[in-house]
Design a protein around this motif. Structure first.
Motif, PDB file in Angstrom:
ATOM      1  N   HIS A 176       0.824  -1.207   0.000  1.00 48.76           N
ATOM      2  CA  HIS A 176       0.000   0.000   0.000  1.00 48.76           C
ATOM      3  C   HIS A 176       0.859   1.258   0.000  1.00 48.76           C
ATOM      4  O   HIS A 176       1.994   1.236   0.465  1.00 48.76           O
ATOM      5  CB  HIS A 176      -0.884   0.050   1.260  1.00 48.76           C
ATOM      6  CG  HIS A 176      -1.714  -1.159   1.466  1.00 48.76           C
ATOM      7  ND1 HIS A 176      -1.449  -2.063   2.471  1.00 48.76           N
ATOM      8  CD2 HIS A 176      -2.782  -1.634   0.800  1.00 48.76           C
ATOM      9  CE1 HIS A 176      -2.350  -3.048   2.418  1.00 48.76           C
ATOM     10  NE2 HIS A 176      -3.156  -2.808   1.413  1.00 48.76           N
ATOM     11  N   ILE A 177       0.257   2.342  -0.454  1.00 52.37           N
ATOM     12  CA  ILE A 177       0.810   3.675  -0.246  1.00 52.37           C
ATOM     13  C   ILE A 177       0.128   4.212   1.001  1.00 52.37           C
ATOM     14  O   ILE A 177      -1.104   4.143   1.129  1.00 52.37           O
ATOM     15  CB  ILE A 177       0.541   4.597  -1.449  1.00 52.37           C
ATOM     16  CG1 ILE A 177       1.271   4.072  -2.679  1.00 52.37           C
ATOM     17  CG2 ILE A 177       0.976   6.034  -1.126  1.00 52.37           C
ATOM     18  CD1 ILE A 177       0.948   4.822  -3.950  1.00 52.37           C
ATOM     19  N   HIS A 178       0.930   4.721   1.928  1.00 52.78           N
ATOM     20  CA  HIS A 178       0.391   5.302   3.164  1.00 52.78           C
ATOM     21  C   HIS A 178       0.563   6.814   3.137  1.00 52.78           C
ATOM     22  O   HIS A 178       1.330   7.349   2.341  1.00 52.78           O
ATOM     23  CB  HIS A 178       1.087   4.686   4.381  1.00 52.78           C
ATOM     24  CG  HIS A 178       0.551   3.336   4.735  1.00 52.78           C
ATOM     25  ND1 HIS A 178      -0.151   3.089   5.888  1.00 52.78           N
ATOM     26  CD2 HIS A 178       0.599   2.161   4.072  1.00 52.78           C
ATOM     27  CE1 HIS A 178      -0.497   1.811   5.928  1.00 52.78           C
ATOM     28  NE2 HIS A 178      -0.054   1.221   4.831  1.00 52.78           N
ATOM     29  N   GLU A 179      -0.175   7.484   4.028  1.00 50.45           N
ATOM     30  CA  GLU A 179      -0.277   8.945   4.023  1.00 50.45           C
ATOM     31  C   GLU A 179       1.045   9.677   4.229  1.00 50.45           C
ATOM     32  O   GLU A 179       1.307  10.688   3.580  1.00 50.45           O
ATOM     33  CB  GLU A 179      -1.220   9.405   5.145  1.00 50.45           C
ATOM     34  CG  GLU A 179      -2.627   8.931   5.014  1.00 50.45           C
ATOM     35  CD  GLU A 179      -3.432   9.196   6.269  1.00 50.45           C
ATOM     36  OE1 GLU A 179      -4.561   9.689   6.110  1.00 50.45           O
ATOM     37  OE2 GLU A 179      -2.954   8.917   7.383  1.00 50.45           O
ATOM     38  N   ASN A 180       1.855   9.197   5.153  1.00 48.18           N
ATOM     39  CA  ASN A 180       3.026   9.956   5.585  1.00 48.18           C
ATOM     40  C   ASN A 180       4.332   9.281   5.180  1.00 48.18           C
ATOM     41  O   ASN A 180       4.437   8.061   5.205  1.00 48.18           O
ATOM     42  CB  ASN A 180       3.014  10.125   7.103  1.00 48.18           C
ATOM     43  CG  ASN A 180       1.715  10.723   7.599  1.00 48.18           C
ATOM     44  OD1 ASN A 180       1.169  11.621   6.979  1.00 48.18           O
ATOM     45  ND2 ASN A 180       1.211  10.208   8.701  1.00 48.18           N
ATOM     46  N   GLY A 181       5.320  10.082   4.889  1.00 46.71           N
ATOM     47  CA  GLY A 181       6.640   9.583   4.521  1.00 46.71           C
ATOM     48  C   GLY A 181       7.588   9.562   5.705  1.00 46.71           C
ATOM     49  O   GLY A 181       8.602  10.254   5.704  1.00 46.71           O
ATOM     50  N   ASP A 182       7.245   8.783   6.724  1.00 43.51           N
ATOM     51  CA  ASP A 182       8.079   8.672   7.920  1.00 43.51           C
ATOM     52  C   ASP A 182       8.255   7.197   8.256  1.00 43.51           C
ATOM     53  O   ASP A 182       7.354   6.571   8.801  1.00 43.51           O
ATOM     54  CB  ASP A 182       7.442   9.424   9.086  1.00 43.51           C
ATOM     55  CG  ASP A 182       8.300   9.425  10.336  1.00 43.51           C
ATOM     56  OD1 ASP A 182       9.294   8.665  10.411  1.00 43.51           O
ATOM     57  OD2 ASP A 182       7.965  10.182  11.267  1.00 43.51           O
ATOM     58  N   CYS A 183       9.404   6.627   7.927  1.00 41.61           N
ATOM     59  CA  CYS A 183       9.664   5.202   8.141  1.00 41.61           C
ATOM     60  C   CYS A 183      10.399   4.927   9.449  1.00 41.61           C
ATOM     61  O   CYS A 183      11.121   3.936   9.573  1.00 41.61           O
ATOM     62  CB  CYS A 183      10.450   4.637   6.961  1.00 41.61           C
ATOM     63  SG  CYS A 183       9.490   4.562   5.432  1.00 41.61           S
ATOM     64  N   VAL A 193       1.832  10.737  -9.948  1.00 36.61           N
ATOM     65  CA  VAL A 193       3.105  10.715  -9.237  1.00 36.61           C
ATOM     66  C   VAL A 193       3.205  11.932  -8.318  1.00 36.61           C
ATOM     67  O   VAL A 193       3.644  11.826  -7.168  1.00 36.61           O
ATOM     68  CB  VAL A 193       4.284  10.652 -10.222  1.00 36.61           C
ATOM     69  CG1 VAL A 193       5.611  10.853  -9.499  1.00 36.61           C
ATOM     70  CG2 VAL A 193       4.295   9.319 -10.966  1.00 36.61           C
ATOM     71  N   ALA A 194       2.773  13.090  -8.789  1.00 40.12           N
ATOM     72  CA  ALA A 194       2.854  14.310  -7.979  1.00 40.12           C
ATOM     73  C   ALA A 194       2.097  14.168  -6.656  1.00 40.12           C
ATOM     74  O   ALA A 194       2.526  14.711  -5.632  1.00 40.12           O
ATOM     75  CB  ALA A 194       2.324  15.497  -8.773  1.00 40.12           C
ATOM     76  N   GLU A 195       0.988  13.439  -6.651  1.00 40.05           N
ATOM     77  CA  GLU A 195       0.188  13.257  -5.428  1.00 40.05           C
ATOM     78  C   GLU A 195       0.883  12.425  -4.360  1.00 40.05           C
ATOM     79  O   GLU A 195       0.572  12.569  -3.176  1.00 40.05           O
ATOM     80  CB  GLU A 195      -1.122  12.530  -5.747  1.00 40.05           C
ATOM     81  CG  GLU A 195      -2.149  13.314  -6.486  1.00 40.05           C
ATOM     82  CD  GLU A 195      -3.359  12.444  -6.784  1.00 40.05           C
ATOM     83  OE1 GLU A 195      -4.095  12.104  -5.839  1.00 40.05           O
ATOM     84  OE2 GLU A 195      -3.540  12.087  -7.963  1.00 40.05           O
ATOM     85  N   ILE A 196       1.776  11.542  -4.760  1.00 44.15           N
ATOM     86  CA  ILE A 196       2.336  10.597  -3.787  1.00 44.15           C
ATOM     87  C   ILE A 196       3.759  10.921  -3.346  1.00 44.15           C
ATOM     88  O   ILE A 196       4.283  10.261  -2.443  1.00 44.15           O
ATOM     89  CB  ILE A 196       2.251   9.145  -4.313  1.00 44.15           C
ATOM     90  CG1 ILE A 196       3.035   8.986  -5.613  1.00 44.15           C
ATOM     91  CG2 ILE A 196       0.786   8.731  -4.478  1.00 44.15           C
ATOM     92  CD1 ILE A 196       3.183   7.551  -6.071  1.00 44.15           C
ATOM     93  N   ILE A 197       4.382  11.931  -3.933  1.00 41.41           N
ATOM     94  CA  ILE A 197       5.721  12.326  -3.494  1.00 41.41           C
ATOM     95  C   ILE A 197       5.645  12.717  -2.013  1.00 41.41           C
ATOM     96  O   ILE A 197       4.761  13.460  -1.598  1.00 41.41           O
ATOM     97  CB  ILE A 197       6.264  13.509  -4.327  1.00 41.41           C
ATOM     98  CG1 ILE A 197       6.390  13.130  -5.801  1.00 41.41           C
ATOM     99  CG2 ILE A 197       7.593  14.015  -3.762  1.00 41.41           C
ATOM    100  CD1 ILE A 197       7.378  12.034  -6.096  1.00 41.41           C
ATOM    101  N   GLY A 198       6.559  12.174  -1.215  1.00 40.13           N
ATOM    102  CA  GLY A 198       6.589  12.464   0.214  1.00 40.13           C
ATOM    103  C   GLY A 198       5.784  11.492   1.052  1.00 40.13           C
ATOM    104  O   GLY A 198       5.822  11.551   2.274  1.00 40.13           O
ATOM    105  N   ARG A 199       5.067  10.594   0.412  1.00 42.76           N
ATOM    106  CA  ARG A 199       4.310   9.560   1.139  1.00 42.76           C
ATOM    107  C   ARG A 199       5.191   8.317   1.249  1.00 42.76           C
ATOM    108  O   ARG A 199       6.369   8.353   0.937  1.00 42.76           O
ATOM    109  CB  ARG A 199       2.995   9.279   0.421  1.00 42.76           C
ATOM    110  CG  ARG A 199       2.141  10.545   0.290  1.00 42.76           C
ATOM    111  CD  ARG A 199       0.762  10.286  -0.252  1.00 42.76           C
ATOM    112  NE  ARG A 199       0.087  11.530  -0.560  1.00 42.76           N
ATOM    113  CZ  ARG A 199      -0.429  12.373   0.319  1.00 42.76           C
ATOM    114  NH1 ARG A 199      -0.327  12.113   1.607  1.00 42.76           N
ATOM    115  NH2 ARG A 199      -1.028  13.484  -0.054  1.00 42.76           N
ATOM    116  N   SER A 200       4.639   7.202   1.691  1.00 39.99           N
ATOM    117  CA  SER A 200       5.444   5.991   1.853  1.00 39.99           C
ATOM    118  C   SER A 200       4.767   4.799   1.200  1.00 39.99           C
ATOM    119  O   SER A 200       3.554   4.776   1.008  1.00 39.99           O
ATOM    120  CB  SER A 200       5.661   5.695   3.339  1.00 39.99           C
ATOM    121  OG  SER A 200       4.418   5.530   3.996  1.00 39.99           O
TER     122      SER A 200
END
Length: 141
Positions: free
Chosen positions: A46-53, A103-110
Motif C-alpha cells: 500500500h501507499i500510506h499517508e506519511n513519509g516517515d519510516c 506521481v505528484a500526489e504521492i511524493i513524500g508519502r510511503s
C-alpha cells in the motif's frame, strides 16, 4: 527497508507518470522466506499517508499513518491500495498500471509491505498484518 524482524528486506519501487496513468515497477529482496512457519505467499502492498519510516518501540512503522485515501472511500477503494506482492522465496518483482493517483500526489508519502495478504474486505486496511517494510517516495531529478 525492513523492520527488525526482516533487516535484510529491501527493495525499490519506481513510479513513472504516463499520459494514461502511473506505471509502477517494484522489486523486493529479503521478503519472509516461504520455508518459515506462518509465512504468506501474498503480502499486502500500500501507499500510506506519511513519509516517515521511523521504527517505534513496537517494531512498527506507526508514523506512516493510514492508507492514502483522500476521497475517504472504504477499503479496497483507497487510492493507495496496490496489488498484492507475490512472494517467491523471498523475492518479488511486479509491474502494473494505475490511474488511482498521479506521481505528484504521492511524493513524500510511503510505500508499505505487510506481513500478510490484504483480504480486500476488512476495514479500514484489509487485515494485512504488521508493517514489515517501508520506503519513502521521493522525486528523482
Amino acid at each position: 527497508r525492513g523492520n527488525h524482524l526482516y533487516p535484510d528486506l529491501y527493495g525499490i519501487v519506481f513510479f513513472c507518470q504516463m499520459p494514461y496513468g502511473v506505471f509502477v515497477n517494484a522489486q523486493f529482496h529479503g521478503l519472509p522466506h516461504l520455508a518459515q512457519e506462518n509465512v504468506n505467499r501474498f503480502l499486502g502492498f500500500h501507499i500510506h499517508e506519511n513519509g516517515d519510516c521511523t521504527l517505534n518501540a513496537k517494531n512498527d512503522f506507526a508514523n506512516v499513518g493510514n492508507h492514502y485515501n483522500p476521497d475517504n472511500l472504504p477499503h479496497p477503494n483507497h487510492r493507495g491500495d496496490l496489488p498484492p506482492i507475490l512472494n517467491c522465496n523471498g523475492y518479488a518483482w511486479q509491474s502494473f498500471l494505475t490511474d488511482a493517483f498521479t506521481v505528484a500526489e504521492i511524493i513524500g508519502r510511503s510505500v508499505i509491505v505487510h506481513a500478510m495478504h490484504d483480504d480486500f474486505m476488512t476495514q479500514p486496511s484489509g487485515n494485512s498484518g504488521a508493517k514489515i517494510g517501508c520506503g519513502i517516495i521521493t522525486a528523482n531529478a
